[in-house]
Design a protein around this motif. Structure first.
Motif, PDB file in Angstrom:
ATOM      1  N   GLU A   6      60.472   6.156  58.424  1.00 45.31           N
ATOM      2  CA  GLU A   6      60.413   7.025  59.147  1.00 45.31           C
ATOM      3  C   GLU A   6      59.557   6.504  60.358  1.00 45.31           C
ATOM      4  O   GLU A   6      58.695   5.783  60.044  1.00 45.31           O
ATOM      5  N   CYS A  22      65.021   7.554  60.941  1.00 47.06           N
ATOM      6  CA  CYS A  22      64.858   7.031  59.507  1.00 47.06           C
ATOM      7  C   CYS A  22      65.725   5.860  59.434  1.00 47.06           C
ATOM      8  O   CYS A  22      67.012   5.848  59.321  1.00 47.06           O
ATOM      9  N   TRP A  36      66.115  15.801  56.382  1.00 48.60           N
ATOM     10  CA  TRP A  36      65.121  15.685  56.954  1.00 48.60           C
ATOM     11  C   TRP A  36      64.095  17.026  56.397  1.00 48.60           C
ATOM     12  O   TRP A  36      64.563  17.934  56.273  1.00 48.60           O
ATOM     13  N   ARG A  38      59.587  18.513  55.918  1.00 47.99           N
ATOM     14  CA  ARG A  38      58.469  18.051  56.616  1.00 47.99           C
ATOM     15  C   ARG A  38      57.302  18.874  55.552  1.00 47.99           C
ATOM     16  O   ARG A  38      57.508  19.769  54.857  1.00 47.99           O
ATOM     17  N   ARG A  45      55.812  20.611  51.029  1.00 45.97           N
ATOM     18  CA  ARG A  45      57.095  20.185  51.803  1.00 45.97           C
ATOM     19  C   ARG A  45      58.250  21.161  51.902  1.00 45.97           C
ATOM     20  O   ARG A  45      58.569  21.508  50.828  1.00 45.97           O
ATOM     21  N   TYR A  95      59.749  13.596  56.813  1.00 46.68           N
ATOM     22  CA  TYR A  95      60.223  12.666  55.872  1.00 46.68           C
ATOM     23  C   TYR A  95      61.658  12.623  56.007  1.00 46.68           C
ATOM     24  O   TYR A  95      62.355  13.843  56.103  1.00 46.68           O
ATOM     25  N   ASN A  97      65.160  12.018  53.562  1.00 47.51           N
ATOM     26  CA  ASN A  97      65.737  11.683  52.099  1.00 47.51           C
ATOM     27  C   ASN A  97      66.961  12.079  51.913  1.00 47.51           C
ATOM     28  O   ASN A  97      67.558  12.607  52.672  1.00 47.51           O
ATOM     29  N   TRP A 114      59.497   8.687  48.144  1.00 49.26           N
ATOM     30  CA  TRP A 114      59.402   8.937  49.583  1.00 49.26           C
ATOM     31  C   TRP A 114      59.144   8.064  50.331  1.00 49.26           C
ATOM     32  O   TRP A 114      58.416   7.217  49.883  1.00 49.26           O
ATOM     33  N   GLN A 116      56.810   6.842  54.040  1.00 49.71           N
ATOM     34  CA  GLN A 116      55.306   6.909  54.309  1.00 49.71           C
ATOM     35  C   GLN A 116      55.468   8.278  55.345  1.00 49.71           C
ATOM     36  O   GLN A 116      54.364   8.800  55.546  1.00 49.71           O
ATOM     37  N   GLY A 117      56.552   8.582  55.740  1.00 50.12           N
ATOM     38  CA  GLY A 117      56.750   9.663  56.736  1.00 50.12           C
ATOM     39  C   GLY A 117      56.226   9.435  58.144  1.00 50.12           C
ATOM     40  O   GLY A 117      55.632   8.205  58.464  1.00 50.12           O
TER      41      GLY A 117
END
Length: 124
Positions: A6, A22, A36, A38, A45, A95, A97, A114, A116-117
């Motif tokens: 990301e 991403c 997405w 967060r 999350r 993030y 996914n 995941w 690293q965001g």
């Protein structure tokens, strides 16, 4: 499971915009709905937005509906989140996914691993 990277976060003021990106690799991107998510400080999350494999359908959390736009480019194995009219409550690490739908219109992450965001901070 593949790799997800990301980028695009930053520090902005209330009302401003950011575009997150991403980059996905290591799996057949076009086969998956992408989402997405967060995580805000001190919170779990949560789902933000999802887009189906062919971009035909998008879904959003109520808190971002009308302000955020999710999109994808299958040729680039990339998914994006355009965030407009940002609010302090949007402050979080974001993030991406692969995602699958829950009952009630939200989505859950599919991959256990995941990236690293990317940090988004909205000042008031």
């Amino acid at each position: 499971q593949g790799q997800l990277i990301e980028s695009g976060g930053g520090l902005v003021q209330t009302g401003e915009s950011l575009r997150l990106s991403c980059a996905a690799s290591g799996f057949t991107f076009v086969d998956y709905t992408m989402g997405w998510f967060r995580r805000a400080p001190g919170k779990q999350r949560e789902f933000v937005a999802a887009v189906t494999y062919n971009s035909a359908t998008t879904n959003y959390a109520d808190s971002v509906k009308g302000r955020f736009i999710i999109s994808r480019d299958n040729a680039k194995n990339a998914v994006y989140l355009q965030m407009n009219s940002l609010k302090p409550e949007d402050t979080a690490v974001y993030y991406c996914n692969a995602a699958y739908p829950n009952t009630g219109g939200t989505y859950s992450p599919l991959f256990g691993a995941w990236g690293q965001g990317t940090q988004v901070t909205v000042s008031s």
